[in-house]
Design a protein around this motif. Sequence first.
Motif, short mmCIF file in Angstrom:
data_model
loop_
_atom_site.label_atom_id
_atom_site.label_comp_id
_atom_site.label_asym_id
_atom_site.label_seq_id
_atom_site.Cartn_x
_atom_site.Cartn_y
_atom_site.Cartn_z
N GLU A 157 101.47 29.07 41.38
CA GLU A 157 102.23 29.77 40.35
C GLU A 157 101.40 29.86 39.08
O GLU A 157 100.66 28.94 38.74
N ARG A 158 101.54 31.00 38.38
CA ARG A 158 100.87 31.18 37.08
C ARG A 158 101.93 31.21 35.99
O ARG A 158 102.91 31.95 36.08
N VAL A 159 101.72 30.38 34.97
CA VAL A 159 102.68 30.24 33.88
C VAL A 159 101.94 30.29 32.55
O VAL A 159 100.72 30.40 32.51
N THR A 160 102.70 30.17 31.47
CA THR A 160 102.10 30.02 30.15
C THR A 160 103.03 29.17 29.31
O THR A 160 104.14 28.82 29.73
N VAL A 161 102.58 28.80 28.09
CA VAL A 161 103.37 27.88 27.25
C VAL A 161 103.47 28.42 25.83
O VAL A 161 103.38 27.68 24.86
N ASP A 162 103.69 29.72 25.71
CA ASP A 162 103.71 30.35 24.39
C ASP A 162 105.08 30.41 23.73
O ASP A 162 105.20 30.86 22.59
N ALA A 184 107.06 26.53 32.77
CA ALA A 184 105.82 25.83 33.14
C ALA A 184 106.13 24.44 33.66
O ALA A 184 105.55 23.99 34.66
N LYS A 185 107.04 23.75 33.00
CA LYS A 185 107.40 22.41 33.46
C LYS A 185 108.02 22.47 34.85
O LYS A 185 107.71 21.64 35.72
#
Length: 283
Positions: free
Chosen positions: A183-188, A196-197
């Motif tokens: 999986e690809r996530v971000t934390v913006d 993301a968690k």
Amino acid sequence: MEINEIIKPENLVYGKPGLMNENPMHYCPGCSHGVIHKLIAEVIAEMGMEDKTIGISPVGCAVFAYNYLDIDWIEAAHGRAPAIATAVKRLNPGKMVFTYQGDGDLAAIGTAETIHAANRGENIVIVFVNNAIYGMTGGQMAPTSLPNQVTQTSPYGRDVDTAGYPIRVCEMLSTLDGVAYLERVTVDSPKNVRKAKKAIKKAFETQRDGLGYSLVEVVATCPTNWGMTPQQAFAWMRENMLPYYPLGVYKDVVADGYANAAEAASARSAECPIAHPSEGGEA
């Protein structure tokens, strides 16, 4: 309300994860690493794996990850974290083993280790931080740097005619049979931090259940080497990186109806007799 009432445990709204110590972080303002560290610490604690988790730290900005999370760590040579994780997990199958790697470490010098650990279906977790640049060494072009992106080693922008195209790691690994979850996530934003968690926890649960190789790619920022403020870096990431590296699940064998990566691989090779000798193929 008095201060002593405000700080009572029952009034606590948020607290720093217990696995994160008091060492001041060396990361630059606006860097995504601190948030990602926090998420990993929360997941490990929620799963009750504090005494059973072993992290493999990389060469790169996160080389000092072992200073911030109070778990067992091993420092790997540049790019070799998946190989170290493979050995640790095979020798200690009851441990939770993960690597924490940047794009230069994982997708450049560590490309072979990354691909072959995934292809073998090693039951480990990779947390891959993609900020499209070499951070620790001063901002050189990385395998994930975008076309026309200016870096210290591509001052006129990345020329795909000579430097090739950025590597999309999740898309590449999704073709390999040993992979259980990508999986690809971000934390913006708070919303994306929660996503993301959830992805990191699913990856750790995938390892706990013995389903195969997992990787979570976190599209991140590097304000210092991008030459931007933290706010500008997040805006640039959303505008440029997310279209090139779309967020989402790239492989989930359980969601596809399989028990694990091995069962999914067997189904893909169903028409190959030699791959199924017990069913009449040649051994």
